[in-house]
Write an enzyme that holds these catalytic residues in place. Structure first.
Site, short mmCIF file in Angstrom:
data_model
loop_
_atom_site.label_atom_id
_atom_site.label_comp_id
_atom_site.label_asym_id
_atom_site.label_seq_id
_atom_site.Cartn_x
_atom_site.Cartn_y
_atom_site.Cartn_z
N ASP A 1 0.83 -1.19 0.00
CA ASP A 1 0.00 0.00 0.00
C ASP A 1 0.87 1.24 0.00
OD1 ASP A 1 -2.52 1.36 2.20
OD2 ASP A 1 -2.48 1.19 0.03
N ASP B 1 -9.10 -0.85 3.49
CA ASP B 1 -8.62 -0.54 4.84
C ASP B 1 -9.51 -1.15 5.89
OD1 ASP B 1 -7.97 2.75 3.65
OD2 ASP B 1 -6.62 1.04 3.79
#
Lengths: 451, 265
Positions: free
Chosen positions: A269, A369
């Site tokens: 990420d 997330d």
């Protein structure tokens, strides 16, 4: 990903709502929003328009509604008042994200602690082919690393594929893909979940009722997520599908692989959102260049979104919800409206000041997330020792990571990945609480000692 | 027994904390953030203390029960000292944040005062400390089991719940007193807070002799509560005014007359 959203009222603007810093020329509109933003905009004379970028990683693993988070916020000229606005809004945004993240985690932890199904080992996904049932520790570690490599490669490939599709404007394909994934989540996984919950509590339910319930749940979910619907319902559905996805991961990822994957995905990420050639960053930039909203169903949005046809005073009627009007303004299809995945339309700075632009500040966080936070906390809850302290410690760690990420967002004002800090804290707290704090607290509790 | 004991003990242990959070903290985003950050700081202090205890246990003879008990006492004392150290560190952080918030706010005043931050930080330490102490016990209280089957006290659950409530309140009061003492540099107050924390923790070593542990701990709690009340600016006069629900008309008159002055210029 965390993004700020600004909504503008005016439909007549040729460009989207993001405009550069402008001063309000008319008195603030009455609270057709929840009142909070109206009062806030009333205070400030300048509005900050932020372009938010969200990076998402369409990690369509199996089901595929995993998105990475990255938030990109680009700003028009700032001044002190904007700084102040950011920080004034900052605390509220943090809470606007704390609540859904907490809710998602509560759902996952409650399910893990009560429904046995999600902690039973019943095979593995094809993305993690190596088994962890090996006699030696070294072999197990090697297998988990290999599983991680395969999983991350799958995610990278899917993300790149999505970026390529987006670049070449294959919107129909992308929408079809997303609709298929949400169909699977909303119908199949919900059906399995309902079945397991009913089994746990030994409640009987006949098939016609099940069909009715699942059909309604799924159909309303599809409409809310991909088309239009009340904001809170949409948020609730996004939380539920994130929780379902997280539960699938918790069930099907083997122990060590799960932890290594969590670590690896936060590194991915970080790279994907911050590196200039990262796929997520390219996605965000392309979307910004084209002034388009990003795909639906991949981002959770916390700002107010008005549905078309809501009876409001005329100013409100003009006020588009960021997503709704973004979509309608640019592309005339209603689908992307409630998807939070859009990064706010990026706009080239527009210097002409129109009438008062209602600024709706909201924050967006990618569903990926939610999913990975819940996987971490769920795995902490699923430890065989049944310790609650570990779960709580991971929960606090993730919230603090989110808080710090939002702080960094306010400082740097560009797209930021929301996974690394939280997952790092979460992992540190998990391993240390499970191995160090648990024996200490257990020993203290057995003597009824308090510290 | 299960559910009743669980809900009862949970209510005793966390009732005041929940009420305080719902009434005073939940509505303000900044306070919620301070609450969560305080919990984080406490967790880090616990982590370090557990690390020290763990290392000391593994370096020592694990068969010697007396030694292990001694190490436990040592671990508890280290933990208390570390908690207070991290409370000080949190004070420093909040002070800086307060200054930062004041500089960027419109009217030069921070949206939250240091006293409020002291209260919320104390509450956060209390909640997380209470939760970590009692949540596993509460979880066990649901399930099937017999209390004290090996000769231990029958009152384990309820006394744990009362102790937890005392700890939660104590941390809240300590937070208020501690921050005020740091602000005004009254180091004897700080020493007294740390000492009372050590004494409280030490008193729990007298469990299951509950008369000797619970009663003094509650006396300390009430004492700290009164001290914190006076530190936070309360007084007997305030209580009377609050209870009599009087309107404060005089101050408003003052304000209006104060407002008129500039117009006459």
């Amino acid at each position: 990903m965390i993004t700020f959203m600004n909504n503008s009222d005016s439909e007549d603007e040729p460009c989207n709502e993001r405009t550069s810093l402008m001063s309000a020329e008319s008195p603030p509109v009455p609270s057709y929003q929840d009142g909070m933003q109206a009062s806030e905009t009333g205070e400030a004379q300048t509005h900050r328009k932020r372009q938010t970028g969200s990076s998402r990683s369409p990690n369509n693993v199996a089901e595929g509604n995993v998105s990475d988070s990255g938030v990109r916020v680009r700003e028009s000229p700032l001044d002190n008042e904007e700084e102040e606005l950011t920080l004034k809004y900052g605390a509220k945004h943090v809470i606007m994200l704390f609540v859904p993240v907490t809710l998602c985690m509560i759902v996952v932890v409650a399910t893990i602690k009560s429904v046995r199904f999600y902690t039973e080992k019943n095979g593995q996904l094809i993305y993690t082919p190596f088994s962890e049932d090996t006699p030696s520790v070294g072999q197990r570690l090697l297998n988990s690393v290999l599983n991680t490599i395969i999983m991350i490669s799958v995610i990278v490939v899917m993300t790149v594929f999505l970026v390529v599709l987006y670049k070449y404007r294959c919107y129909k394909f992308i929408h079809g893909w997303l609709i298929l994934s949400s169909l699977m989540l909303l119908f199949l996984f919900t059906y399995i979940y309902l079945g397991e919950v009913l089994k746990t509590y030994n409640v009987a339910m006949d098939y016609p009722t099940v069909i009715l319930v699942i059909w309604n749940f799924g159909a309303v979910g599809m409409i809310c997520i991909h088309w239009k619907g009340p904001l809170q319902l949409q948020q609730a559905y996004l939380i539920m599908i994130s929780a379902l996805m997280a539960l699938v991961f918790i069930k099907y990822l083997p122990e060590w692989s799960a932890w290594v994957i969590l670590g690896a995905i936060s590194i991915y990420d970080l790279i994907a959102v911050l590196c200039p050639k990262g796929p997520l960053r390219m996605l965000v930039e392309t979307a910004q260049e084209r002034n388009e909203p990003i795909f639906p169903a991949l981002i959770y949005s916390s700002a107010m979104i008005w549905t078309v046809g809501m009876a409001k005073p005329d100013t409100a009627a003009r006020g588009p919800s960021q997503q709704t009007w973004d979509a309608d303004g640019r592309e005339n299809h209603g689908s992307p409206s409630h998807l939070d995945s859009q990064i706010s339309e990026t706009s080239h700075p527009i210097t002409s000041l129109e009438e008062l632009e209602e600024e709706e500040r909201g924050v967006k966080l990618g569903l990926g997330d939610f999913i990975f936070y819940s996987v971490l906390v769920g795995k902490a809850a699923a430890t065989p020792s049944g310790d609650w302290n570990t779960t709580l410690a991971c929960f606090v760690a993730i919230l603090i990571g989110l808080c710090l990420t939002l702080l960094l967002l306010a400082v740097f004002k560009k797209a930021l990945p929301a996974l690394p800090i939280s997952i790092t804290f979460g992992l540190i707290f998990y391993f240390s609480t499970d191995n160090l704090v648990r024996p200490f607290m257990d020993t203290l509790a057995s003597h009824q000692l308090y510290i | 027994m299960g559910a009743a004991v669980f809900f009862g003990c949970a209510g005793i242990a966390f009732g005041p904390a929940l009420a305080l959070v719902l009434l005073t903290v939940a509505a303000e985003p900044l306070r919620v953030i301070i609450l969560v950050a305080g919990a984080f700081f406490w967790l880090v202090s616990l982590l370090l203390a557990s690390l020290i205890w763990f290392i000391s246990v593994h370096l020592s003879d694990q068969g010697n029960a007396k030694l292990q008990y001694g190490l436990l006492i040592f671990g508890a004392a280290v933990s208390v000292l570390l908690q207070e150290t991290f409370r000080f560190a949190y004070f420093k952080l909040l002070k800086k944040a307060d200054e930062g918030l004041a500089t960027i706010s419109e009217d030069g005043q921070s949206p939250i005062s240091l006293k409020q931050m002291a209260y919320v930080s104390g509450l956060s330490f209390g909640i997380i400390s209470g939760v970590f102490s009692v949540i596993n016990i509460l979880a066990d209280s649901i399930g099937p089991g017999i209390v004290g089957i090996h000769g231990d006290s029958q009152y384990y659950f309820i006394t744990s719940a009362f102790l937890t409530m005392a700890i939660v309140l104590l941390h809240t009061f300590w937070g208020v007193i501690f921050f005020d003492a740091c602000e005004k540099r009254r180091y004897w107050c700080l020493g007294l807070v740390v000492t009372s924390h050590l004494v409280t923790s030490g008193l729990t070593f007298l469990n299951p002799w509950y008369e000797a542990s619970l009663v003094p701990i509650y006396i300390i709690t009430i004492g700290m509560g009164i001290w914190a009340f006076y530190t936070a600016g309360g007084s007997f006069h305030n209580i009377l005014k609050c209870l009599s629900c009087e309107q404060e008309d005089d101050s408003r008159v003052m304000m209006y007359s104060a407002l008129q002055v500039p117009f006459e210029d």
